[in-house]
Design a protein around this motif. Structure first.
Motif, short mmCIF file in Angstrom:
data_model
loop_
_atom_site.label_atom_id
_atom_site.label_comp_id
_atom_site.label_asym_id
_atom_site.label_seq_id
_atom_site.Cartn_x
_atom_site.Cartn_y
_atom_site.Cartn_z
N THR A 66 0.89 -1.15 0.08
CA THR A 66 -0.01 -0.10 -0.02
C THR A 66 0.77 1.13 0.06
OG1 THR A 66 -1.64 -1.30 1.36
CG2 THR A 66 -1.82 1.23 1.10
N ARG A 67 0.59 2.32 -0.82
CA ARG A 67 1.22 3.44 -0.77
C ARG A 67 0.24 4.43 -0.51
NH1 ARG A 67 3.72 2.43 -7.02
NH2 ARG A 67 4.58 0.49 -6.61
N ARG A 68 0.59 5.17 0.58
CA ARG A 68 -0.04 6.11 1.16
C ARG A 68 -0.64 7.18 0.06
NH1 ARG A 68 -0.16 7.35 7.04
NH2 ARG A 68 -1.35 9.01 7.12
N GLY A 69 -1.85 7.21 0.07
CA GLY A 69 -2.47 8.26 -0.64
C GLY A 69 -2.59 7.78 -2.26
N GLN A 70 -1.96 6.81 -2.54
CA GLN A 70 -2.08 6.20 -3.93
C GLN A 70 -2.76 5.01 -4.43
OE1 GLN A 70 1.90 6.17 -5.41
NE2 GLN A 70 2.37 7.93 -4.67
N GLY A 71 -2.80 4.21 -3.11
CA GLY A 71 -3.60 2.89 -3.35
C GLY A 71 -2.71 1.67 -3.06
N THR A 72 -3.31 0.70 -3.82
CA THR A 72 -2.67 -0.64 -3.26
C THR A 72 -2.14 -1.28 -4.83
OG1 THR A 72 -4.19 -1.26 -1.65
CG2 THR A 72 -2.93 -3.20 -2.67
N PHE A 73 -0.78 -1.78 -4.85
CA PHE A 73 -0.22 -2.06 -5.87
C PHE A 73 0.19 -3.36 -5.67
CE2 PHE A 73 -0.25 2.44 -5.65
CZ PHE A 73 -0.25 2.73 -7.03
N VAL A 74 0.66 -3.98 -6.83
CA VAL A 74 1.36 -5.60 -6.89
C VAL A 74 2.72 -5.21 -6.59
CG1 VAL A 74 1.96 -7.39 -8.21
CG2 VAL A 74 -0.25 -6.45 -8.54
N THR A 75 3.38 -5.89 -5.74
CA THR A 75 4.73 -5.68 -5.35
C THR A 75 5.49 -5.87 -6.48
OG1 THR A 75 6.60 -6.60 -3.82
CG2 THR A 75 5.25 -8.07 -4.78
N THR A 76 6.68 -4.95 -6.29
CA THR A 76 7.64 -5.05 -7.29
C THR A 76 8.99 -5.93 -7.06
OG1 THR A 76 8.84 -3.30 -6.00
CG2 THR A 76 7.20 -2.58 -7.93
N ASP A 77 8.86 -6.59 -6.01
CA ASP A 77 9.70 -7.80 -5.59
C ASP A 77 9.19 -8.94 -6.55
OD1 ASP A 77 11.23 -9.85 -4.50
OD2 ASP A 77 10.57 -9.28 -2.38
N THR A 78 9.99 -8.91 -7.73
CA THR A 78 9.89 -10.21 -8.75
C THR A 78 10.16 -11.46 -8.02
OG1 THR A 78 11.96 -9.65 -9.61
CG2 THR A 78 9.94 -8.62 -10.70
N GLU A 79 11.40 -11.77 -7.25
CA GLU A 79 11.47 -12.87 -6.60
C GLU A 79 10.31 -13.28 -5.59
OE1 GLU A 79 14.72 -14.47 -3.29
OE2 GLU A 79 15.35 -12.97 -4.51
N HIS A 80 9.76 -12.44 -4.87
CA HIS A 80 8.64 -12.72 -4.32
C HIS A 80 7.46 -13.30 -5.11
CE1 HIS A 80 6.46 -13.03 -0.46
NE2 HIS A 80 5.33 -12.58 -1.10
N LEU A 81 7.22 -12.68 -6.20
CA LEU A 81 6.12 -13.07 -7.05
C LEU A 81 6.72 -14.53 -7.71
CD1 LEU A 81 5.04 -9.71 -8.96
CD2 LEU A 81 4.08 -10.90 -7.04
N ALA A 82 7.83 -14.74 -8.03
CA ALA A 82 8.22 -15.94 -8.64
C ALA A 82 8.03 -17.18 -7.61
CB ALA A 82 9.75 -16.01 -8.95
N ASN A 83 8.20 -16.76 -6.25
CA ASN A 83 7.88 -17.70 -4.97
C ASN A 83 6.35 -17.99 -5.01
OD1 ASN A 83 10.64 -17.92 -4.31
ND2 ASN A 83 10.52 -16.48 -2.76
N LEU A 84 5.64 -17.02 -5.25
CA LEU A 84 4.20 -16.97 -5.31
C LEU A 84 3.62 -17.88 -6.34
CD1 LEU A 84 1.22 -16.13 -4.54
CD2 LEU A 84 1.46 -14.51 -5.97
#
Length: 133
Positions: A66-84
């Motif tokens: 979550t980015r304050r005042g901007q909303g919710t975004f998919v993480t930019t941590d590509t390693e975490h997304l690969a693990n997911l």
């Protein structure tokens, strides 16, 4: 609009799973903004509190930020997304194998069945089918 939900499982967990699948299928990219809580509630046909709980769970899992005042975004941590992606694959494969073994199938029968299924899942136009959760 709205989704159809399984009555035996909490709706927020089903939304978490659907969003994770969309990320794994690269329908949602790293760094991409998710709809606002209100937008997602309307799209899904659920209460905004349910979506808020969904987004909180996704953030707890490290899938979103979550980015304050901007909303919710998919993480930019590509390693975490690969693990997911790997975690989802492993989880579904384990469920499948356990069910097949519970029905009495041997490893070779399971492997043969998987190969047959892989060979037959391609549609006439050569594209693989997509399944929604």
């Amino acid at each position: 609009m709205g989704y159809e939900f399984d009555k035996t499982k909490p709706i927020y967990l089903q939304l978490v799973e659907r969003i994770c699948w969309r990320i794994v299928r690269q329908e949602l990219a790293a760094g991409e903004k998710l709809p606002s809580v209100r937008e997602m509630a309307v799209q899904s046909g659920v209460n905004p509190n349910t979506v808020q709980r969904t987004y909180a769970e996704l953030e707890r899992m490290g899938v979103t930020e979550t980015r304050r005042g901007q909303g919710t975004f998919v993480t930019t941590d590509t390693e975490h997304l690969a693990n997911l992606r790997e975690t989802l694959k492993t989880s579904h494969m384990m469920q499948f194998v356990k069910k097949m073994r519970a029905m009495g199938f041997t490893n070779s029968e399971i492997l043969s069945g998987v190969q047959t299924a892989l060979d037959s899942v391609v549609e006439e136009d050569g594209k693989e089918e997509r399944y929604d959760v």
